[in-house]
Design an enzyme around this catalytic site. Structure first.
Site, PDB file in Angstrom:
ATOM      1  CG  ASP A  41      -1.975   0.947   1.308  1.00 29.29           C
ATOM      2  OD1 ASP A  41      -2.422   1.359   0.215  1.00 29.29           O
ATOM      3  OD2 ASP A  41      -2.429   1.305   2.414  1.00 29.29           O
ATOM      4  CG  ASP A  84       0.941   7.562  -3.523  1.00 26.94           C
ATOM      5  OD1 ASP A  84       0.890   8.408  -4.442  1.00 26.94           O
ATOM      6  OD2 ASP A  84       0.351   7.705  -2.435  1.00 26.94           O
ATOM      7  CD  GLU A 106      -3.126   8.428  -4.683  1.00 27.41           C
ATOM      8  OE1 GLU A 106      -3.034   7.376  -4.014  1.00 27.41           O
ATOM      9  OE2 GLU A 106      -3.196   9.558  -4.174  1.00 27.41           O
ATOM     10  CG  HIS A 139      -5.491   7.898   3.395  1.00 23.60           C
ATOM     11  ND1 HIS A 139      -5.090   8.635   2.320  1.00 23.60           N
ATOM     12  CD2 HIS A 139      -5.471   6.601   3.003  1.00 23.60           C
ATOM     13  CE1 HIS A 139      -4.828   7.827   1.310  1.00 23.60           C
ATOM     14  NE2 HIS A 139      -5.048   6.584   1.686  1.00 23.60           N
TER      15      HIS A 139
END
Ligand code: G3H
Ligand code: 13P
Ligand code: ZN
Length: 309
Positions: A82, A104, A134, A180
Protein backbone atom coordinates in the site's frame (compact mmCIF):
# COMPACT_ATOMS: atom_id res chain seq x y z
CA UNK A 1 -3.92 -22.37 -2.41
CA UNK A 2 -1.58 -19.43 -2.88
CA UNK A 3 -0.98 -15.74 -3.12
CA UNK A 4 -2.50 -14.60 -6.41
CA UNK A 5 -2.54 -11.35 -8.37
CA UNK A 6 -5.62 -9.16 -8.56
CA UNK A 7 -6.05 -9.52 -12.33
CA UNK A 8 -8.77 -12.17 -12.26
CA UNK A 9 -10.40 -10.66 -9.15
CA UNK A 10 -10.74 -7.25 -10.80
CA UNK A 11 -12.00 -8.63 -14.10
CA UNK A 12 -14.82 -10.49 -12.35
CA UNK A 13 -15.54 -7.58 -10.01
CA UNK A 14 -15.79 -5.12 -12.89
CA UNK A 15 -18.15 -7.38 -14.80
CA UNK A 16 -20.16 -8.25 -11.71
CA UNK A 17 -20.56 -4.70 -10.39
CA UNK A 18 -18.95 -5.36 -7.02
CA UNK A 19 -15.61 -4.51 -5.40
CA UNK A 20 -12.85 -6.36 -3.56
CA UNK A 21 -11.96 -5.19 -0.07
CA UNK A 22 -8.30 -4.31 0.46
CA UNK A 23 -7.70 -4.45 4.18
CA UNK A 24 -4.54 -3.17 5.88
CA UNK A 25 -2.74 -5.72 8.05
CA UNK A 26 -0.50 -4.92 10.99
CA UNK A 27 -0.63 -7.92 13.32
CA UNK A 28 -1.85 -11.49 13.70
CA UNK A 29 -5.29 -10.67 15.09
CA UNK A 30 -6.06 -8.38 12.15
CA UNK A 31 -4.91 -10.97 9.59
CA UNK A 32 -7.00 -13.67 11.25
CA UNK A 33 -10.09 -11.49 11.46
CA UNK A 34 -9.98 -10.44 7.79
CA UNK A 35 -9.15 -13.81 6.32
CA UNK A 36 -11.61 -15.77 8.47
CA UNK A 37 -14.42 -13.40 7.46
CA UNK A 38 -13.43 -13.68 3.78
CA UNK A 39 -13.17 -17.44 3.95
CA UNK A 40 -16.50 -17.94 5.73
CA UNK A 41 -18.25 -15.70 3.20
CA UNK A 42 -16.36 -17.18 0.23
CA UNK A 43 -15.12 -13.73 -0.74
CA UNK A 44 -11.97 -12.73 -2.63
CA UNK A 45 -9.77 -10.52 -0.49
CA UNK A 46 -6.65 -8.36 -0.69
CA UNK A 47 -4.29 -8.02 2.27
CA UNK A 48 -2.33 -4.81 2.07
CA UNK A 49 0.80 -3.70 3.84
CA UNK A 50 1.88 -0.09 4.32
CA UNK A 51 5.39 1.19 4.99
CA UNK A 52 4.19 1.82 8.54
CA UNK A 53 3.10 -1.81 8.87
CA UNK A 54 6.51 -3.00 7.65
CA UNK A 55 8.15 -0.82 10.26
CA UNK A 56 5.81 -1.96 13.03
CA UNK A 57 5.61 -5.70 12.37
CA UNK A 58 8.65 -6.31 10.11
CA UNK A 59 8.26 -7.63 6.55
CA UNK A 60 9.17 -11.23 7.43
CA UNK A 61 6.40 -11.47 10.04
CA UNK A 62 3.78 -9.98 7.71
CA UNK A 63 4.71 -12.39 4.92
CA UNK A 64 4.59 -15.32 7.34
CA UNK A 65 1.17 -14.18 8.60
CA UNK A 66 -0.19 -14.03 5.06
CA UNK A 67 1.21 -17.50 4.34
CA UNK A 68 -0.30 -18.82 7.57
CA UNK A 69 -3.68 -17.33 6.67
CA UNK A 70 -3.65 -19.11 3.32
CA UNK A 71 -2.83 -22.42 5.01
CA UNK A 72 -5.43 -21.89 7.72
CA UNK A 73 -8.35 -20.71 5.56
CA UNK A 74 -7.55 -22.56 2.34
CA UNK A 75 -8.40 -19.57 0.15
CA UNK A 76 -6.32 -17.66 -2.39
CA UNK A 77 -5.62 -14.02 -1.60
CA UNK A 78 -3.56 -11.15 -2.94
CA UNK A 79 -0.74 -9.52 -0.98
CA UNK A 80 -0.34 -5.87 -1.90
CA UNK A 81 2.04 -3.06 -0.98
CA UNK A 82 0.00 0.00 0.00
CA UNK A 83 1.36 3.45 -0.98
CA UNK A 84 4.84 2.39 -2.08
CA UNK A 85 6.77 5.65 -2.01
CA UNK A 86 9.53 4.76 -4.46
CA UNK A 87 10.95 2.10 -6.77
CA UNK A 88 13.08 0.55 -4.02
CA UNK A 89 10.24 -0.38 -1.66
CA UNK A 90 8.23 -1.74 -4.61
CA UNK A 91 11.23 -3.80 -5.75
CA UNK A 92 11.76 -5.16 -2.26
CA UNK A 93 8.13 -6.33 -2.05
CA UNK A 94 8.18 -7.76 -5.59
CA UNK A 95 11.39 -9.65 -4.81
CA UNK A 96 9.89 -11.01 -1.60
CA UNK A 97 6.68 -12.55 -2.82
CA UNK A 98 4.07 -9.77 -2.98
CA UNK A 99 1.66 -10.28 -5.86
CA UNK A 100 0.73 -6.62 -6.22
CA UNK A 101 2.34 -3.27 -5.42
CA UNK A 102 1.20 0.31 -5.40
CA UNK A 103 3.62 2.97 -6.54
CA UNK A 104 2.32 6.25 -5.18
CA UNK A 105 4.09 8.99 -7.09
CA UNK A 106 1.01 11.21 -7.05
CA UNK A 107 2.84 14.05 -5.34
CA UNK A 108 5.06 14.51 -8.39
CA UNK A 109 4.23 16.12 -11.74
CA UNK A 110 2.32 14.03 -14.28
CA UNK A 111 5.51 13.43 -16.27
CA UNK A 112 7.48 12.31 -13.22
CA UNK A 113 4.59 10.17 -11.99
CA UNK A 114 4.52 8.46 -15.41
CA UNK A 115 8.27 7.91 -15.40
CA UNK A 116 8.42 6.46 -11.86
CA UNK A 117 5.30 4.32 -12.34
CA UNK A 118 6.56 2.92 -15.66
CA UNK A 119 9.84 1.85 -14.07
CA UNK A 120 7.94 -0.08 -11.38
CA UNK A 121 5.51 -1.58 -13.92
CA UNK A 122 8.36 -2.82 -16.14
CA UNK A 123 10.09 -4.47 -13.19
CA UNK A 124 6.86 -5.93 -11.77
CA UNK A 125 5.42 -7.29 -15.01
CA UNK A 126 8.63 -9.15 -15.84
CA UNK A 127 8.08 -11.00 -12.55
CA UNK A 128 4.33 -11.58 -12.82
CA UNK A 129 3.37 -8.88 -10.31
CA UNK A 130 0.66 -6.28 -10.92
CA UNK A 131 0.86 -2.55 -10.18
CA UNK A 132 -1.54 0.10 -8.90
CA UNK A 133 -0.69 3.79 -9.31
CA UNK A 134 -2.36 7.03 -8.25
CA UNK A 135 -3.44 10.19 -10.03
CA UNK A 136 -4.72 13.11 -8.01
CA UNK A 137 -4.04 13.83 -4.36
CA UNK A 138 -5.52 12.00 -1.40
CA UNK A 139 -5.16 13.78 1.90
CA UNK A 140 -3.91 12.18 5.06
CA UNK A 141 -0.88 10.14 4.03
CA UNK A 142 2.25 12.15 4.59
CA UNK A 143 0.65 15.24 6.03
CA UNK A 144 -1.81 16.32 8.65
CA UNK A 145 -4.48 17.23 6.13
CA UNK A 146 -7.51 15.02 6.53
CA UNK A 147 -10.16 16.72 4.47
CA UNK A 148 -9.93 16.78 0.70
CA UNK A 149 -11.99 19.79 -0.31
CA UNK A 150 -9.62 21.54 -2.67
CA UNK A 151 -10.46 21.26 -6.38
CA UNK A 152 -6.78 20.91 -7.28
CA UNK A 153 -6.67 17.61 -5.38
CA UNK A 154 -9.22 15.75 -7.52
CA UNK A 155 -8.04 13.53 -10.36
CA UNK A 156 -8.21 15.27 -13.71
CA UNK A 157 -9.92 12.86 -16.14
CA UNK A 158 -7.98 14.51 -18.98
CA UNK A 159 -4.80 12.83 -17.68
CA UNK A 160 -5.93 9.24 -17.30
CA UNK A 161 -5.64 7.87 -20.85
CA UNK A 162 -2.12 9.22 -21.31
CA UNK A 163 -1.12 7.92 -17.87
CA UNK A 164 -2.43 4.39 -18.38
CA UNK A 165 -1.19 4.11 -21.96
CA UNK A 166 2.30 5.34 -21.18
CA UNK A 167 2.77 3.35 -17.95
CA UNK A 168 0.86 0.14 -18.76
CA UNK A 169 -0.29 0.14 -15.12
CA UNK A 170 -2.89 -2.46 -14.06
CA UNK A 171 -5.20 -0.33 -11.87
CA UNK A 172 -5.53 3.31 -10.94
CA UNK A 173 -6.38 5.02 -7.67
CA UNK A 174 -8.22 8.28 -8.22
CA UNK A 175 -9.10 11.18 -5.94
CA UNK A 176 -12.84 11.91 -5.89
CA UNK A 177 -13.16 13.37 -2.41
CA UNK A 178 -12.20 10.56 -0.05
CA UNK A 179 -9.27 10.95 2.34
CA UNK A 180 -7.37 8.80 4.80
CA UNK A 181 -8.13 8.58 8.50
CA UNK A 182 -11.19 9.11 10.67
CA UNK A 183 -12.00 12.74 9.77
CA UNK A 184 -12.96 12.76 6.12
CA UNK A 185 -15.58 15.47 5.78
CA UNK A 186 -16.11 18.79 7.56
CA UNK A 187 -19.76 19.00 6.47
CA UNK A 188 -21.95 16.60 4.51
CA UNK A 189 -20.05 13.75 2.81
CA UNK A 190 -19.66 14.46 -0.89
CA UNK A 191 -17.92 12.38 -3.56
CA UNK A 192 -17.33 13.45 -7.17
CA UNK A 193 -19.06 10.58 -8.94
CA UNK A 194 -18.97 12.70 -12.10
CA UNK A 195 -15.17 12.34 -12.11
CA UNK A 196 -15.40 8.57 -11.58
CA UNK A 197 -17.90 8.35 -14.42
CA UNK A 198 -15.72 10.37 -16.79
CA UNK A 199 -12.61 8.36 -15.89
CA UNK A 200 -14.40 5.09 -16.62
CA UNK A 201 -15.77 6.48 -19.89
CA UNK A 202 -12.21 7.21 -20.94
CA UNK A 203 -10.86 3.88 -19.64
CA UNK A 204 -13.55 1.31 -20.46
CA UNK A 205 -13.21 -1.88 -18.42
CA UNK A 206 -10.23 -0.55 -16.46
CA UNK A 207 -10.20 -1.20 -12.67
CA UNK A 208 -10.34 1.90 -10.48
CA UNK A 209 -9.26 1.96 -6.82
CA UNK A 210 -10.80 3.95 -3.99
CA UNK A 211 -8.52 4.87 -1.10
CA UNK A 212 -9.65 6.46 2.12
CA UNK A 213 -12.85 4.44 1.93
CA UNK A 214 -13.57 3.59 5.55
CA UNK A 215 -17.07 4.46 6.71
CA UNK A 216 -15.70 5.41 10.13
CA UNK A 217 -18.53 3.22 11.42
CA UNK A 218 -20.61 5.52 13.68
CA UNK A 219 -21.47 2.71 16.14
CA UNK A 220 -17.75 2.00 16.68
CA UNK A 221 -16.97 5.69 17.18
CA UNK A 222 -19.85 5.96 19.68
CA UNK A 223 -18.63 2.92 21.57
CA UNK A 224 -15.05 4.21 21.72
CA UNK A 225 -16.27 7.58 23.00
CA UNK A 226 -18.56 5.88 25.55
CA UNK A 227 -15.63 3.85 26.84
CA UNK A 228 -13.26 6.72 27.50
CA UNK A 229 -12.11 7.55 23.96
CA UNK A 230 -12.14 10.97 22.38
CA UNK A 231 -12.98 11.05 18.67
CA UNK A 232 -15.24 14.07 18.28
CA UNK A 233 -16.56 14.68 14.76
CA UNK A 234 -15.09 11.51 13.26
CA UNK A 235 -16.81 10.92 9.92
CA UNK A 236 -16.34 8.57 6.97
CA UNK A 237 -17.79 7.59 3.62
CA UNK A 238 -21.45 6.52 3.88
CA UNK A 239 -22.05 2.91 2.90
CA UNK A 240 -24.46 3.78 0.10
CA UNK A 241 -21.73 5.84 -1.61
CA UNK A 242 -19.36 2.88 -1.44
CA UNK A 243 -22.05 0.60 -2.87
CA UNK A 244 -22.54 3.02 -5.72
CA UNK A 245 -18.77 3.20 -6.40
CA UNK A 246 -18.56 -0.61 -6.33
CA UNK A 247 -21.35 -0.87 -8.88
CA UNK A 248 -19.36 1.46 -11.16
CA UNK A 249 -15.68 1.05 -12.18
CA UNK A 250 -14.30 0.81 -8.64
CA UNK A 251 -12.93 -2.73 -8.18
CA UNK A 252 -10.80 -2.21 -5.03
CA UNK A 253 -11.92 -0.43 -1.88
CA UNK A 254 -9.26 0.32 0.75
CA UNK A 255 -10.13 -0.03 4.41
CA UNK A 256 -7.83 0.60 7.34
CA UNK A 257 -9.39 3.13 9.71
CA UNK A 258 -12.46 0.94 10.29
CA UNK A 259 -10.13 -1.88 11.39
CA UNK A 260 -8.42 0.45 13.85
CA UNK A 261 -11.78 1.59 15.19
CA UNK A 262 -13.13 -1.95 15.56
CA UNK A 263 -10.03 -3.09 17.47
CA UNK A 264 -10.02 -0.04 19.69
CA UNK A 265 -13.74 -0.34 20.45
CA UNK A 266 -13.31 -3.99 21.48
CA UNK A 267 -10.29 -3.33 23.65
CA UNK A 268 -11.81 -0.28 25.32
CA UNK A 269 -15.06 -2.13 26.05
CA UNK A 270 -13.31 -5.04 27.77
CA UNK A 271 -10.99 -2.81 29.78
CA UNK A 272 -13.90 -0.62 30.88
CA UNK A 273 -16.25 -3.48 31.78
CA UNK A 274 -13.62 -5.77 33.29
CA UNK A 275 -10.86 -3.67 34.84
CA UNK A 276 -9.39 -6.81 36.37
CA UNK A 277 -8.42 -8.22 32.95
CA UNK A 278 -4.71 -8.10 32.25
CA UNK A 279 -4.26 -11.10 29.97
CA UNK A 280 -3.93 -9.55 26.48
CA UNK A 281 -5.79 -12.55 25.05
CA UNK A 282 -8.83 -11.40 27.00
CA UNK A 283 -9.18 -8.11 25.15
CA UNK A 284 -7.50 -9.11 21.87
CA UNK A 285 -10.01 -11.95 21.39
CA UNK A 286 -12.85 -9.43 21.62
CA UNK A 287 -10.98 -6.95 19.41
CA UNK A 288 -10.39 -9.64 16.78
CA UNK A 289 -14.09 -10.57 16.84
CA UNK A 290 -15.04 -6.91 16.35
CA UNK A 291 -12.77 -6.64 13.30
CA UNK A 292 -14.12 -9.90 11.87
CA UNK A 293 -17.72 -8.71 12.30
CA UNK A 294 -16.93 -5.39 10.64
CA UNK A 295 -15.13 -7.05 7.70
CA UNK A 296 -17.96 -9.56 7.24
CA UNK A 297 -20.48 -6.71 7.16
CA UNK A 298 -18.45 -4.89 4.48
CA UNK A 299 -18.14 -8.02 2.34
CA UNK A 300 -21.82 -8.84 2.53
CA UNK A 301 -23.53 -5.47 2.52
CA UNK A 302 -21.08 -2.91 1.09
CA UNK A 303 -18.57 -4.51 -1.28
CA UNK A 304 -20.94 -7.17 -2.59
CA UNK A 305 -18.10 -9.72 -2.85
CA UNK A 306 -19.66 -12.53 -0.79
CA UNK A 307 -19.81 -15.82 -2.68
CA UNK A 308 -17.56 -14.51 -5.50
CA UNK A 309 -14.47 -16.54 -4.65
O1 G3H B 1 -3.28 4.57 3.55
C1 G3H B 1 -2.93 4.59 4.71
C2 G3H B 1 -3.15 3.42 5.57
O2 G3H B 1 -4.19 3.67 6.48
C3 G3H B 1 -1.88 3.00 6.23
O3 G3H B 1 -1.61 3.78 7.34
O4 G3H B 1 0.81 4.25 7.10
O5 G3H B 1 -0.32 4.42 9.32
O6 G3H B 1 0.07 2.18 8.26
P1 G3H B 1 -0.16 3.64 8.05
P1 13P C 1 -9.05 4.64 5.43
O1 13P C 1 -8.23 5.52 6.30
O2 13P C 1 -10.31 5.35 4.99
O3 13P C 1 -9.34 3.32 6.03
O4 13P C 1 -8.23 4.37 4.08
C1 13P C 1 -7.25 3.37 4.03
C2 13P C 1 -6.46 3.41 2.77
O5 13P C 1 -6.78 4.06 1.81
C3 13P C 1 -5.23 2.61 2.73
O6 13P C 1 -4.51 2.81 1.56
ZN1 ZN D 1 -4.59 4.79 0.81
Amino acid sequence: MALVTTTEMFKKAYEGGYAIGAFNINNMEIVQAITEAASELRSPVILQVSAGARKYAKPAYLMALADAAIKDTGIDMALHLDHGADFEICKSCIDNGFTSVMIDASKYSLEENIEITKKVVDYAHERGVVVEAELGKLAGIEDDVHVADDDAMYTDPNDVEEFVTKTNVDSLAIAIGTSHGAYKFKGEPRLRFDILEEVSRRLPGFPIVLHGASSVVPELVDEINACGGNLPGAKGVPEEMLRKAASMAVCKINIDSDIRLAMTAGIRRVLKEKPEVFDPRGYLTVARDEVKKMVAHKIEYVLGSAGKL
